[in-house]
Enzyme design. Sequence first.
Site, PDB file in Angstrom:
ATOM      1  CB  THR A 155      -0.942   0.008   1.219  1.00 19.37           C
ATOM      2  OG1 THR A 155      -1.614   1.258   1.271  1.00 19.37           O
ATOM      3  CG2 THR A 155      -0.199  -0.186   2.527  1.00 19.37           C
ATOM      4  CB  SER A 190      -3.905   1.989  10.679  1.00 13.44           C
ATOM      5  OG  SER A 190      -3.615   1.221   9.509  1.00 13.44           O
ATOM      6  CE1 TYR A 192      -4.008  -3.406   4.951  1.00 18.18           C
ATOM      7  CE2 TYR A 192      -4.035  -1.008   4.832  1.00 18.18           C
ATOM      8  CZ  TYR A 192      -3.923  -2.239   4.211  1.00 18.18           C
ATOM      9  OH  TYR A 192      -3.695  -2.302   2.867  1.00 18.18           O
ATOM     10  CG  HIS A 193      -1.821   1.937   6.418  1.00 18.38           C
ATOM     11  ND1 HIS A 193      -2.947   2.499   6.976  1.00 18.38           N
ATOM     12  CD2 HIS A 193      -1.994   2.025   5.079  1.00 18.38           C
ATOM     13  CE1 HIS A 193      -3.762   2.915   6.009  1.00 18.38           C
ATOM     14  NE2 HIS A 193      -3.211   2.649   4.848  1.00 18.38           N
ATOM     15  CE  LYS A 196      -1.681  -4.662   2.531  1.00 24.74           C
ATOM     16  NZ  LYS A 196      -1.917  -5.874   1.743  1.00 24.74           N
TER      17      LYS A 196
END
Length: 404
Positions: A155, A190, A192-193, A196
């Site tokens: 991302t 976050s 989530y990020h 990645k």
Amino acid sequence: AQTANGGGGGGTRVMIIGGDGYCGWATALHLSARGYEVCIVDNLCRRQFDLTLGLDTLTPITSIHDRVRTWGEISGRHIDLQIGDICDWEFLSQAVTSFRPDAMVHFGEQRSAPYSMIDRQRAVFTQHNNVIGNINVMFAIKELVPDCHLVKLGTMGEYGTPNIDIEEGFITINHNGRTDTLPYPKQGNSFYHLSKIHDSHNIHFATKAWKLAATDLNQGVVYGVRTEETVAHPALINRYDYDGVFGTALNRFVVQAAVGHPLTVYGKGGQTRGFLDIRDTVRCIQIAIDNPANKGEFRVFNQFTEQFSVNQLADIVTREGKKLGLTVEVTNVPNPRVEAEEHYYNAKCSKLQDLGLEPHLLQDSMIDSLLEFVVQYKDRCKMELIKPAVDWRKAGVKVNTMGA
Ligand code: NAD
Ligand code: USQ
């Protein structure tokens, strides 16, 4: 000959992990239509998140079994389907051994930043699911199909919003009289990020240690829903998330305009990101597969076509909505996230275009047709799902059921 935008797959065997999701389903059909042998791997956890949290896609999607069966009937092309969790090594190793992919496209992660910030349990789930699943994929390639090319969805959010230009993966730094080209600094906003970022580090290491061939696609925010294949039959329709957990900025604004909800600009709205049309997502993946990384190479492409601030998106949707006779208002809601709301942003995105990507830009016609599409489904929209649902500052250890 394999070309970027039309193209014969020539029987190249592509495993699409996360092939029941938004990007994965469109990509599976795009590649199948062009002569690639496709196998979808998915554990359907995305559908489970909706059931658990009371969310739903705007568009009425059919089961993955009906999707694949319908595609077979209308196209005459078979898509292999393996339902299971890539964190389960027994399952993944069997799926890879039986299909023997030339390329594995890895979309199969928990992809919502807000979901990862709901509570401790979801933060742990997100990093476990994403990081361990990806490690299993790397081991599967090393042990079972060492020549397979890993095409991994990363991302743009891995880079954060630094006050300098964002390069494609690597930056050359002069320091105390010496020079090196190093991975571009990563700053996730976050859990989530950050998952990645961990994936990127793990893949980079595996390319060096085991000579894996890998392409990390740092994708921007995707918008749109229609691709050539997903509109070919109602049972092939793609999912369209608009809720406060899984809905992304532009897709949310379009639904909000269609149903008469004020556009929810978080904070000052100066947050700038890279964006791309889902029709370009599928082509970028095809380009990456057709032009594989070398063994031992960790290749990074920034996969977006244009950058916009949230305020610019709200302006565009307001203007286009008015043309269709909609009354569109904008509201600045207190930002539920912790992020810069006014910042420099200039990210490079030339490598995919150098390989033949011809971008679909966010022209008025795109918003027009997306708005018209969404208006058809507006009666399915549940207004209560639109509000921002997750506050970064409030993530706690108590399990948050997000109940009404
Ligand atoms: P999605 O949630 O719609 O699809 C992901 C799919 O992966 C789902 O069908 C889910 O069931 C499956 N999955 C998740 N964990 C799995 C596991 N352990 N085993 C098997 N299957 C699993 O997400 P999407 O929007 O299609 O995004 C796909 C990928 O692209 C993600 O990795 C995401 O981080 C990345 N990405 C998405 C966007 C975007 O705007 N949608 C932007 C940039 C990057
Ligand atoms: N935003 C608003 N209003 C909204 C929704 C979002 O102002 O109603 C703002 C957010 O605060 C943020 C920006 O828009 O500043 C982008 O948010 P988003 O929800 O569209 O995107 P994000 O959370 O970053 O995540 C999405 C995908 C994720 C992918 C990422 C690409 O869910 O899988 O990795 O886009 S990127 O943003 O480049 O990191």
